[in-house]
Structures are given as structure tokens and as C-alpha cells.
Write a protein that holds these residues in place. Structure first.
Motif, PDB file in Angstrom:
ATOM      1  N   PHE A   1       8.485 -11.831  10.151  1.00 48.78           N
ATOM      2  CA  PHE A   1       7.122 -11.567   9.703  1.00 48.78           C
ATOM      3  C   PHE A   1       6.880 -12.089   8.293  1.00 48.78           C
ATOM      4  CE2 PHE A   1       9.587  -7.571   9.339  1.00 48.78           C
ATOM      5  CZ  PHE A   1       9.563  -7.369   7.964  1.00 48.78           C
ATOM      6  N   PHE A   2       7.939 -12.347   7.517  1.00 53.64           N
ATOM      7  CA  PHE A   2       7.759 -12.918   6.185  1.00 53.64           C
ATOM      8  C   PHE A   2       7.486 -14.417   6.241  1.00 53.64           C
ATOM      9  CE2 PHE A   2       9.863  -9.076   4.408  1.00 53.64           C
ATOM     10  CZ  PHE A   2       8.878  -8.759   3.486  1.00 53.64           C
ATOM     11  N   GLN A   3       7.516 -15.007   7.422  1.00 57.95           N
ATOM     12  CA  GLN A   3       7.193 -16.418   7.558  1.00 57.95           C
ATOM     13  C   GLN A   3       5.686 -16.655   7.528  1.00 57.95           C
ATOM     14  OE1 GLN A   3       9.849 -18.479   7.704  1.00 57.95           O
ATOM     15  NE2 GLN A   3      11.237 -16.722   7.762  1.00 57.95           N
ATOM     16  N   LYS A   4       4.909 -15.604   7.730  1.00 55.46           N
ATOM     17  CA  LYS A   4       3.461 -15.754   7.819  1.00 55.46           C
ATOM     18  C   LYS A   4       2.889 -16.087   6.442  1.00 55.46           C
ATOM     19  CE  LYS A   4       3.305 -12.303  11.497  1.00 55.46           C
ATOM     20  NZ  LYS A   4       3.311 -13.287  12.573  1.00 55.46           N
ATOM     21  N   GLN A   5       1.808 -16.850   6.433  1.00 60.51           N
ATOM     22  CA  GLN A   5       1.169 -17.249   5.185  1.00 60.51           C
ATOM     23  C   GLN A   5       0.178 -16.179   4.728  1.00 60.51           C
ATOM     24  OE1 GLN A   5       2.157 -20.002   3.467  1.00 60.51           O
ATOM     25  NE2 GLN A   5       3.714 -20.017   5.074  1.00 60.51           N
ATOM     26  N   VAL A   6       0.708 -15.013   4.396  1.00 62.36           N
ATOM     27  CA  VAL A   6      -0.094 -13.922   3.862  1.00 62.36           C
ATOM     28  C   VAL A   6       0.631 -13.356   2.647  1.00 62.36           C
ATOM     29  CG1 VAL A   6      -1.183 -13.299   6.056  1.00 62.36           C
ATOM     30  CG2 VAL A   6       1.013 -12.285   5.446  1.00 62.36           C
TER      31      VAL A   6
ATOM     32  N   PRO B   1      11.424 -10.095   0.062  1.00 63.17           N
ATOM     33  CA  PRO B   1      11.255 -10.789   1.344  1.00 63.17           C
ATOM     34  C   PRO B   1      12.586 -11.307   1.871  1.00 63.17           C
ATOM     35  CG  PRO B   1      10.601 -12.229  -0.441  1.00 63.17           C
ATOM     36  CD  PRO B   1      10.942 -10.907  -1.073  1.00 63.17           C
ATOM     37  N   SER B   2      12.642 -11.499   3.137  1.00 65.75           N
ATOM     38  CA  SER B   2      13.845 -12.020   3.769  1.00 65.75           C
ATOM     39  C   SER B   2      13.486 -13.196   4.660  1.00 65.75           C
ATOM     40  CB  SER B   2      14.532 -10.930   4.609  1.00 65.75           C
ATOM     41  OG  SER B   2      15.573 -11.496   5.396  1.00 65.75           O
ATOM     42  N   ALA B   3      14.194 -14.286   4.485  1.00 65.52           N
ATOM     43  CA  ALA B   3      13.988 -15.457   5.349  1.00 65.52           C
ATOM     44  C   ALA B   3      14.409 -15.166   6.780  1.00 65.52           C
ATOM     45  CB  ALA B   3      14.774 -16.641   4.803  1.00 65.52           C
TER      46      ALA B   3
ATOM     47  N   TYR C   1       2.170  -6.255   3.266  1.00 63.66           N
ATOM     48  CA  TYR C   1       3.327  -5.732   3.983  1.00 63.66           C
ATOM     49  C   TYR C   1       3.723  -4.307   3.597  1.00 63.66           C
ATOM     50  CZ  TYR C   1       3.930 -10.534   5.503  1.00 63.66           C
ATOM     51  OH  TYR C   1       3.732 -11.771   6.066  1.00 63.66           O
ATOM     52  N   PRO C   2       2.795  -3.346   3.553  1.00 68.59           N
ATOM     53  CA  PRO C   2       3.253  -1.960   3.430  1.00 68.59           C
ATOM     54  C   PRO C   2       3.948  -1.543   4.715  1.00 68.59           C
ATOM     55  CG  PRO C   2       0.901  -2.031   3.793  1.00 68.59           C
ATOM     56  CD  PRO C   2       1.343  -3.447   3.636  1.00 68.59           C
TER      57      PRO C   2
ATOM     58  N   TYR D   1       7.148  -5.634  13.577  1.00 64.75           N
ATOM     59  CA  TYR D   1       6.278  -5.495  12.414  1.00 64.75           C
ATOM     60  C   TYR D   1       5.050  -6.378  12.595  1.00 64.75           C
ATOM     61  CZ  TYR D   1       4.796  -4.837   7.654  1.00 64.75           C
ATOM     62  OH  TYR D   1       4.059  -4.501   6.541  1.00 64.75           O
ATOM     63  N   ASP D   2       3.853  -5.801  12.355  1.00 64.95           N
ATOM     64  CA  ASP D   2       2.597  -6.513  12.595  1.00 64.95           C
ATOM     65  C   ASP D   2       1.647  -6.247  11.430  1.00 64.95           C
ATOM     66  OD1 ASP D   2       0.233  -7.590  13.469  1.00 64.95           O
ATOM     67  OD2 ASP D   2       0.282  -6.644  15.451  1.00 64.95           O
ATOM     68  N   HIS D   3       1.414  -7.268  10.590  1.00 61.86           N
ATOM     69  CA  HIS D   3       0.590  -7.077   9.403  1.00 61.86           C
ATOM     70  C   HIS D   3      -0.893  -6.940   9.727  1.00 61.86           C
ATOM     71  CE1 HIS D   3      -0.249 -11.385   9.871  1.00 61.86           C
ATOM     72  NE2 HIS D   3      -1.284 -11.189   9.086  1.00 61.86           N
ATOM     73  N   THR D   4      -1.296  -7.090  10.981  1.00 63.77           N
ATOM     74  CA  THR D   4      -2.707  -6.933  11.349  1.00 63.77           C
ATOM     75  C   THR D   4      -3.070  -5.498  11.724  1.00 63.77           C
ATOM     76  OG1 THR D   4      -2.372  -7.426  13.702  1.00 63.77           O
ATOM     77  CG2 THR D   4      -2.703  -9.315  12.223  1.00 63.77           C
ATOM     78  N   ILE D   5      -2.080  -4.622  11.799  1.00 59.32           N
ATOM     79  CA  ILE D   5      -2.342  -3.226  12.148  1.00 59.32           C
ATOM     80  C   ILE D   5      -2.966  -2.512  10.947  1.00 59.32           C
ATOM     81  CG2 ILE D   5      -1.205  -1.031  12.674  1.00 59.32           C
ATOM     82  CD1 ILE D   5       0.766  -2.554  14.385  1.00 59.32           C
ATOM     83  N   PRO D   6      -4.010  -1.692  11.153  1.00 58.28           N
ATOM     84  CA  PRO D   6      -4.676  -1.013  10.030  1.00 58.28           C
ATOM     85  C   PRO D   6      -3.721  -0.155   9.221  1.00 58.28           C
ATOM     86  CG  PRO D   6      -5.969  -0.797  12.039  1.00 58.28           C
ATOM     87  CD  PRO D   6      -4.650  -1.387  12.441  1.00 58.28           C
ATOM     88  N   MET D   7      -3.823  -0.267   7.892  1.00 60.06           N
ATOM     89  CA  MET D   7      -3.043   0.560   6.966  1.00 60.06           C
ATOM     90  C   MET D   7      -3.878   0.826   5.720  1.00 60.06           C
ATOM     91  SD  MET D   7       0.094   1.407   7.945  1.00 60.06           S
ATOM     92  CE  MET D   7       1.373   1.384   6.699  1.00 60.06           C
TER      93      MET D   7
END
Length: 340
Positions: free
Chosen positions: A288-293, A282-284, A298-299, A242-248
Motif C-alpha cells: 500500500f506504500f506504493q500508491k502515489q498518496v 514506510p516500507s517498500a 495512512y492512519p 490495508y485500504d487508504h480509501t476507507i473513511p477515517m
């Protein structure tokens, strides 16, 4: 019965609430991490829509505005396609009861003297029950002074290897954008396989939360015949992470185009943005939920309503026969796109 209605409301609100656009949350960029394209190049416009909601508790009307994206599919007369859910609670005006909306900064596209003449869309209640109804056609009287090209609607059901998704969405705390942003994505080949959304490795990290997310995903598949009506893109990188930087797509991208190139290098319209699905817990254990965003980054999956679907196509042909300028094509795809 009321439990089913509540579940439907909870599942469709992120899709359909027009006051905030595509989803309930906010995102940090329009078409998150997409690249800016001139609206002229991709025949995409920004729509400003006025809404009215009656507050039963105080017996008065509440008014609000929203932004959506739209696609030019015809010039004679000027014809746009957008998502029907953008017109939820839209204000109506004039003897024809036409939606109160406008094209934002039309001078950037060389369009003047714009006046809405016809609007084809189904009530929001119908859209909430069937995503194949999430299509609206708007017909304008207008003076077009530019060579902007109307996009033809692709009727070929073959799944292209690459799709470009565009829109005028705007993220939290971000200034308005004069131009749409786009991102190139690979569509998911099999919408019945949830591991394409959250791979098996994430189930091993948190099995219960993965199961909850899969249940939510399965409900969406029951809402429509997804394998025929919807295209989808995930947010996984080439390593299936999972990569939150990918365009969505994000807030305001509803109704924006999903484009493909034909053999002559011209864009054709395959689908429009309809739904972004997120799993909020979210899940610890999921890294990817560790990121400060914010969670709104997170769609997991975005859906485009396929315009060649029989239900959608029938609606478009009705609008065409009623005065809309809509053209269809099944031209060969760009040679570098693998259709197999």
C-alpha cells in the motif's frame, strides 16, 4: 525519567496538538472518503477555537486558530461535547476565564445569539497522561429556532456491529466544508490483537517494521485501559488488506460523534473522536506504500473515547449537576445491529 517524558511527548503530539486538529499530518478529505450529512441530521457542529502559545526564545505570544468538531447533547441550555485536547493553549476571556471559541455558521443549525456560559474540561497535561480525560463540556446561552435534536449519551457497554463516525475535518489544500462528513465502520472487537490493525501477512513482508509498529500500538494500550475506555476502527477492507480509501477521521474531526441507531431509528452518542494513530515509517515491502498518496493518508487506527466509561461518565454527571443539559439512555439498539 526524561526518556519517558520524551516518549510520551512523541506519542501524544499527533493526538493532542490543537493547532492542526487531530493529527500532525494532513489528509486529502474531511473524514477521509466520508459522505456529506447535514449538521442538523446528526446534531454536529464545527468549533473555531483561538489559542495562544508563549515563545520562550523571543519572549512573546504567538496566536493561532484551530477547528474541531462538537456534538449537541442538550438544548436547555445549549450544551456541546467535544475533545478536551482541542482546548490546549486556548485563550481565556472574561472574569470566569472562559475559552475563546465559537460555533461556525450557527445559522445552518438555526442557532442565534450564542454566548458561552460555562466550560468543563481538564488541563492538557492531565489529558496527555490519561486519555479518559479527553472530554470537554461547553454550555451556551443561545436562541435555538430549529427543531435540532440533542443526542442522548448511550450507557450500554455492548459493542454494536456498526458505528457511524462524523466530523468537520478538512484535508490538505481542501476548501472548507459547510457540512460534516460521515463514514460507517465496524469497531474492532479486541484491542489487544495488533493483527486487527496490521494483519499477519504484513509481518511476513517486513517483520522488523511490523514489530516497531506493534510496540507503538502497545504503548497506547498502556496509556489507558483501552478495552474499557476506547473504541477503535482500523483501515482494512473485507479481505484484511490495508485500504487508504476507507473513511477515517482526520484533522478537525476531534470531538466528532461516534453514533449508533436505537430501535426507534434515532441516533445515540456512543463516543467522540479522540486519537488517530499512525506509523510513519514506510516500507517498500508493504504494497500500500506504493500508491502515489501522501503518508498522511495512512492512519492505521482511530480511537473514540467511550462516554459510558466510569471516569468519563463521572465527569459528565458532574457537568450535568452543574448546569449542563445532558441526557443518558440505554434504549434498545436498532434491530439490525447484532449485539453478540
Amino acid at each position: 525519567m526524561w526518556q519517558s517524558a520524551l516518549l510520551l511527548l512523541r506519542r501524544t503530539m499527533p493526538v493532542m496538538v490543537a493547532s492542526v486538529g487531530l493529527t500532525l499530518g494532513h489528509s486529502s478529505q474531511a473524514l477521509i472518503h466520508g459522505l456529506t450529512f447535514p449538521g442538523m441530521a446528526i446534531s454536529t457542529v464545527k468549533l473555531s477555537i483561538k489559542h495562544a502559545h508563549f515563545l520562550q526564545s523571543v519572549e512573546k505570544w504567538e496566536y493561532y486558530d484551530s477547528l474541531c468538531s462538537g456534538v449537541i447533547v442538550g438544548r436547555k441550555p445549549l450544551t456541546l461535547i467535544t475533545a478536551a485536547h482541542c482546548l490546549k493553549e486556548v485563550q481565556l476571556n472574561g472574569p470566569k476565564g472562559l475559552p475563546v471559541l465559537s460555533i461556525v455558521q450557527p445559522e445552518l443549525l438555526g442557532i442565534e445569539d450564542i454566548r458561552l456560559q460555562q466550560a468543563f474540561y481538564r488541563p492538557f497535561a492531565a489529558v496527555a497522561e490519561d486519555l479518559t480525560q479527553d472530554i470537554a463540556v461547553l454550555v451556551f446561552e443561545a436562541n435555538i429556532k430549529s427543531p435540532i435534536q440533542a443526542l442522548r449519551i448511550r450507557l450500554d457497554d455492548l459493542l454494536p456491529e456498526s458505528i457511524m463516525i462524523c466530523g468537520y475535518g478538512r484535508g490538505y489544500g481542501e476548501a472548507d466544508t459547510r457540512h460534516p462528513r460521515c463514514g460507517e465502520r465496524k469497531p474492532l472487537p479486541d484491542l489487544s490483537d495488533f493483527f486487527q490493525v496490521l494483519p499477519r501477512a504484513y509481518r511476513e513482508m517486513d517483520e522488523m517494521l511490523h514489530l516497531q509498529a506493534q510496540t507503538q500500538f502497545a504503548y497506547t494500550q498502556e496509556l489507558v485501559h483501552a478495552e474499557k475506555a476506547l473504541l477503535a476502527v482500523n483501515r482494512l477492507n473485507d479481505s484484511d488488506q490495508y485500504d487508504h480509501t476507507i473513511p477515517m477521521p482526520t484533522v478537525g474531526d476531534s470531538g466528532g460523534p461516534w453514533l449508533v441507531l436505537n430501535a426507534w431509528g434515532q441516533y445515540e452518542l456512543l463516543a467522540i473522536t479522540s486519537l488517530v494513530e499512525r506509523f510513519y515509517n514506510p516500507s517498500a515491502h508493504w504494497p500500500f506504500f506504493q500508491k502515489q498518496v501522501p503518508l498522511s493518508e495512512y492512519p492505521y487506527i482511530a480511537y473514540g473515547l467511550r462516554l459510558s466509561h466510569p471516569e468519563v461518565l463521572g465527569f459528565l454527571r458532574y457537568a450535568q449537576h452543574s448546569g449542563a443539559d445532558i441526557q443518558f439512555t440505554s434504549a434498545p439498539l436498532y434491530p439490525f445491529i447484532d449485539q453478540h
